[in-house]
Design a protein around this motif. Structure first.
Motif, PDB file in Angstrom:
ATOM      1  N   LEU A   1      50.251  52.084  20.354  1.00 47.87           N
ATOM      2  CA  LEU A   1      50.380  52.947  21.152  1.00 47.87           C
ATOM      3  C   LEU A   1      49.091  53.601  21.976  1.00 47.87           C
ATOM      4  O   LEU A   1      49.033  53.240  23.470  1.00 47.87           O
ATOM      5  N   SER A   2      48.434  54.016  21.650  1.00 52.06           N
ATOM      6  CA  SER A   2      47.033  54.519  21.742  1.00 52.06           C
ATOM      7  C   SER A   2      45.849  53.870  22.394  1.00 52.06           C
ATOM      8  O   SER A   2      45.567  53.986  23.376  1.00 52.06           O
ATOM      9  N   TYR A   3      46.121  52.691  21.639  1.00 55.53           N
ATOM     10  CA  TYR A   3      45.427  51.833  22.379  1.00 55.53           C
ATOM     11  C   TYR A   3      45.373  51.196  22.952  1.00 55.53           C
ATOM     12  O   TYR A   3      44.545  50.784  24.118  1.00 55.53           O
ATOM     13  N   SER A   4      47.057  50.764  23.910  1.00 60.62           N
ATOM     14  CA  SER A   4      47.432  49.966  24.690  1.00 60.62           C
ATOM     15  C   SER A   4      46.665  50.842  26.082  1.00 60.62           C
ATOM     16  O   SER A   4      46.850  50.010  27.125  1.00 60.62           O
ATOM     17  N   ASN A   5      47.450  51.953  25.657  1.00 60.36           N
ATOM     18  CA  ASN A   5      47.333  52.852  27.131  1.00 60.36           C
ATOM     19  C   ASN A   5      46.064  53.812  27.178  1.00 60.36           C
ATOM     20  O   ASN A   5      45.398  53.602  28.471  1.00 60.36           O
ATOM     21  N   GLN A   6      45.529  53.577  26.583  1.00 60.10           N
ATOM     22  CA  GLN A   6      43.510  53.442  26.021  1.00 60.10           C
ATOM     23  C   GLN A   6      42.922  52.692  26.772  1.00 60.10           C
ATOM     24  O   GLN A   6      42.066  52.529  27.980  1.00 60.10           O
ATOM     25  N   ARG A   7      43.136  51.405  26.876  1.00 58.15           N
ATOM     26  CA  ARG A   7      43.236  50.222  27.884  1.00 58.15           C
ATOM     27  C   ARG A   7      43.774  50.017  29.012  1.00 58.15           C
ATOM     28  O   ARG A   7      42.965  49.795  29.684  1.00 58.15           O
ATOM     29  N   LEU A   8      45.308  50.130  29.148  1.00 59.07           N
ATOM     30  CA  LEU A   8      45.646  49.324  30.248  1.00 59.07           C
ATOM     31  C   LEU A   8      45.411  50.977  31.684  1.00 59.07           C
ATOM     32  O   LEU A   8      45.723  50.750  32.181  1.00 59.07           O
ATOM     33  N   PHE A   9      46.059  52.028  31.210  1.00 61.29           N
ATOM     34  CA  PHE A   9      46.352  52.935  31.876  1.00 61.29           C
ATOM     35  C   PHE A   9      44.688  54.930  31.091  1.00 61.29           C
ATOM     36  O   PHE A   9      45.963  55.561  30.365  1.00 61.29           O
ATOM     37  N   PRO A  10      44.112  54.170  31.418  1.00 61.19           N
ATOM     38  CA  PRO A  10      42.832  55.598  31.043  1.00 61.19           C
ATOM     39  C   PRO A  10      43.287  56.903  31.147  1.00 61.19           C
ATOM     40  O   PRO A  10      42.700  57.775  30.899  1.00 61.19           O
ATOM     41  N   HIS A  11      43.966  56.557  32.561  1.00 60.83           N
ATOM     42  CA  HIS A  11      44.480  57.810  33.040  1.00 60.83           C
ATOM     43  C   HIS A  11      45.340  58.498  32.948  1.00 60.83           C
ATOM     44  O   HIS A  11      45.385  60.205  32.381  1.00 60.83           O
ATOM     45  N   ILE A  12      46.345  58.592  31.585  1.00 60.26           N
ATOM     46  CA  ILE A  12      47.372  58.852  30.979  1.00 60.26           C
ATOM     47  C   ILE A  12      46.913  59.283  29.751  1.00 60.26           C
ATOM     48  O   ILE A  12      45.755  59.365  28.807  1.00 60.26           O
ATOM     49  N   ASN A  13      47.155  60.941  29.673  1.00 61.24           N
ATOM     50  CA  ASN A  13      46.877  61.715  28.182  1.00 61.24           C
ATOM     51  C   ASN A  13      47.879  62.547  27.990  1.00 61.24           C
ATOM     52  O   ASN A  13      47.313  62.843  26.281  1.00 61.24           O
TER      53      ASN A  13
END
Length: 756
Positions: free
Chosen positions: A97-109
């Motif tokens: 989950l961390s990786y997919s968000n890091q790659r697709l939605f880098p603005h999410i904290n």
């Protein structure tokens, strides 16, 4: 080469396929209903037996069921077993989950992920987007999607309707979110007091959000922007609850909210150069192989006909309970009759008897969160069946919604469920000495001697040993509780040992055994044994069990549970005719005796079966009488001047009703309130005296707080006096109210089960 991502969760399988340029070719979501390996195999075979054209359409290809020219990445709670069977390395869910968000939605904290039985909090580093902190739920599944699914099923609405209703509510009800069992109890209480369904549904969403805040967030702060992912993110009511509870301007729900784990697993392995080919025949071999069998319970033996009455029961009672024969005796002249109503958490039961106790009509209806509507339906059907051939002389109500329905129909007497069921049992057989009653949400044990109740016990908050739990688990196994459960359970050769503790633990045990490939019949038989063990160990609690045992309630329809009782106890269990409406029959008998004992007083207050045609309106307001600020429901029936009020946590709106429906001439004083007043009066008097006479003494300039709970509750004057004399300034917390409870639950770090 194609890259396949498989996220096998506790409830569903999510599958995605990418090409080498990371273009997504395909995605699929499917609930596995407890068979993750079978569903995963089916989907993987479907993918690998096809090829991809330039336009990303599926084209047939004749090939063996092996993954060819594809790399498989697996994540999820059930994915670990699948990966081990295939001999490949799974990707951790948090990492995926961390990786997919890091790659697709880098603005999410911050990521809130909520699936079928798991909830996760993931906090990402603001600079690099890497994993900074995370938290997951424990074994309890209260704050997850399966809990919401269960409640939607209980309300007889689809999960889609659930989502739409949740955003319509203007006053979400307060429902417990710490434990799924307590939440169910709260919801049932709200149903009984005629709370609008949209308020209950919205309240459930807020309960899940509060549970997330208390058990997973645990004092951490959500750092915006926040993304809500997982299957539950499709629920607009949950999005609303998170926004309002955490005071967020927006909650970002990505288009692929349910596929983020599978996407992350694929991208992580691809970027790290990890290529994993898998032979699907290993999964086929596992499914077809014999599994190591753990020693289980003794196989169940099918009991006699469920309507079998033991030989001790007088034959006249069987005639009394022959409903068709009794109704046919009615003639044109009106027969004096008595009506009993048992308004329960799951079912609403009605019974009409004549002066000889002969059953003339009965109805067993689903309450479905609408108790007034259920009663109206029962009235309409009974009126159509009996017509003008009966004249109702008296009405009695029992069950968890007894006071509300008593006011609604104009009952003459109200009694508790213990009295009602015992009355019916003794009427059927004077020699009965033990009654087991298991309904949708409640279980009762009654010990009888010489026709008199000498002991009783009810289940506490836990619903693990009740009909609702059994029905929910059957639904998960895709089994009809009415038609298939018993048949499958009797086919079991080795009933599983699922335990008899909390409903959540038993549910987890069930899912774990399913994922191991345990036969479904063994699981169903194990569930029957679990119901029995829970009842004997949590309800009966070592009390006397006689030899003439009656089994009442809706669960008595389940022959597998009857057989499990007989097998476990080594005693004969009798399931009498019309056991499902025994409470209503008992109340009809009580109403008859009450009317006969007061025949020279006022006539019945019954408003008539025509009540089913009269509309009503429901509104609500907040009571300002104390800090609890209860939401009081106000019901207005067309043609009546007065309102009916329900929903308070105290008896402010119940005192008049209790006196009205009591057949006792004396109302006992509330000794708990008396003790409360004595404790506080003594405390306040001593405080005033201390301030007056000791203002000049040397104090320690230290203020000590005493929580008004447990040991301090009973010995309040002692502790305050001692500490004052020692020179401390003493502050006592006020009586527990909703604000104190909510603040405590949302800030405490330890796991707790507090029923509010």
């Amino acid at each position: 080469m194609r890259f396949i991502g498989l996220d096998a969760g506790s409830v569903s399988i999510k599958l995605v396929v990418f090409d080498e340029k990371e273009n997504r070719l395909f995605s699929h979501y499917e609930r596995h209903k407890g068979h993750p390996i079978s569903v995963a195999l089916k989907l993987l075979k479907a993918i690998t037996s096809k090829t991809w054209g330039d336009n990303s359409t599926l084209q047939k290809q004749n090939s063996k069921p092996f993954i060819i020219d594809s790399s498989l990445s697996i994540t999820g709670s059930a994915g670990r077993l699948i990966a081990s069977l295939l001999g490949i390395e799974p990707v951790n869910e948090i990492v995926a989950l961390s990786y997919s968000n890091q790659r697709l939605f880098p603005h999410i904290n911050t990521i809130i992920e909520m699936g079928g039985e798991d909830s996760k909090l993931i906090i990402l580093d603001k600079k690099g987007g890497s994993l900074k902190d995370f938290s997951m739920n424990s074994v309890c599944a209260a704050g997850t999607g399966s809990f919401l699914d269960q409640q939607a099923e209980r309300l007889k609405i689809s999960i889609e309707e659930f989502c739409e209703l949740a955003v319509k509510s203007s006053k979400p009800s307060r429902i417990a979110g710490r434990c799924s069992v307590f939440a169910k109890s709260d919801m049932i209480h709200l149903q009984q007091i005629a709370t609008p369904v949209e308020d209950i549904v919205a309240g459930l969403c807020f309960a899940v959000a509060r549970n997330f805040k208390g058990s997973i967030l645990k004092g951490r702060k959500l750092i915006p922007p926040v993304s809500f992912q997982g299957g539950v993110a499709a629920n607009k009511g949950m999005v609303r609850a998170f926004k309002e509870l955490f005071n967020l301007e927006d909650v970002f729900v990505p288009r692929d909210f349910q596929f983020m784990g599978a996407i992350g697993a694929v991208l992580k392995n691809k970027h790290e150069g990890i290529i994993q080919n898998a032979d699907l025949k290993k999964l086929e071999d596992f499914l077809s192989s014999e599994k190591p069998v753990e020693a289980g319970h003794t196989p169940l033996n099918e009991p006699n006909q469920i309507s079998d009455i033991k030989h001790q029961v007088e034959i006249t009672k069987e005639i009394n309970f022959n409903i068709n024969a009794n109704a046919s005796r009615l003639n044109d002249s009106q027969t004096k009759a008595y009506l009993g109503i048992d308004i329960g958490s799951i079912s609403t039961n009605l019974a009409v008897i004549d002066k000889h106790g002969r059953l003339l009509a009965k109805r067993y209806l689903m309450t479905a969160g609408r108790p007034i509507e259920a009663v109206k339906q029962g009235f309409s059907e009974i009126s159509e069946e009996l017509g003008d051939r009966v004249k109702i002389m008296g009405v009695g109500t029992t069950g968890s919604g007894r006071y509300m329905i008593a006011d609604y129909v104009g009952a003459d007497i109200v009694k508790n469920e213990i009295t009602a069921h015992a009355t019916a049992a003794v009427f059927i057989d004077k020699t009965v000495d033990t009654v087991f009653e298991i309904g949708g949400q409640d279980s009762k044990y009654i010990s009888i001697k010489d026709g008199v109740v000498v002991d009783f016990e009810m289940n506490k908050a836990c619903a693990a040993g009740t009909g609702s739990f059994l029905e929910e688990q059957a639904e998960k196994l895709n089994i009809s509780i009415k038609e298939e459960f018993s048949k499958c359970a009797f086919s079991s050769k080795n009933p599983c040992r699922l335990g008899e503790r909390c409903t959540v633990f038993m549910e987890n045990s069930l899912m774990a055994n399913l994922q191991k490939g345990v036969d479904k019949n063994d699981l169903l038989a194990g569930l029957a044994y679990s119901i029995v063990q829970n009842y004997i160990n949590r309800v009966v609690l070592g009390k006397r069990i006689g030899d003439n045992i009656f089994f009442l309630g809706g669960v008595a329809f389940n022959k597998a549970v009857v057989a499990a009782f007989e097998q476990y106890l080594g005693k004969k269990i009798t399931v009498p005719l019309h056991h499902e409406v025994a409470g209503a029959i008992g109340m009809a008998l009580i109403a008859m005796r009450h009317v006969e004992a007061s025949r020279f007083s006022r006539p019945t207050s019954f408003k008539g079966f025509g009540l089913s045609k009269r509309p009503y309106e429901i509104s609500s307001f907040e009571c300002k009488g104390c800090p609890n600020t209860c939401e009081i429901n106000r019901v207005k029936i067309m043609g009546e001047e007065n309102f009916l009020f329900y929903g308070g946590r105290c008896e402010k709106y119940d005192i008049t009703r209790n006196k009205k429906y009591s057949d006792s001439k004396h109302i006992t004083e509330d000794f708990f309130q008396f003790r409360e007043e004595m404790l506080w009066n003594e405390h306040n008097n001593h405080k005033a005296s201390t301030v007056t006479h000791h203002t000049s003494r040397i104090t320690r300039n230290v203020k000590l707080g005493i929580p008004y709970v447990f040991f301090f509750h009973d010995f309040l004057p002692f502790w305050t006096s001692l500490l004052w004399e020692l020179g401390f300034d003493v502050e006592v917390s006020p009586m527990t109210n909703r604000q104190i409870v909510n603040t405590g639950l949302e800030t405490v770090l330890a796991e707790t089960c507090f029923p509010v």
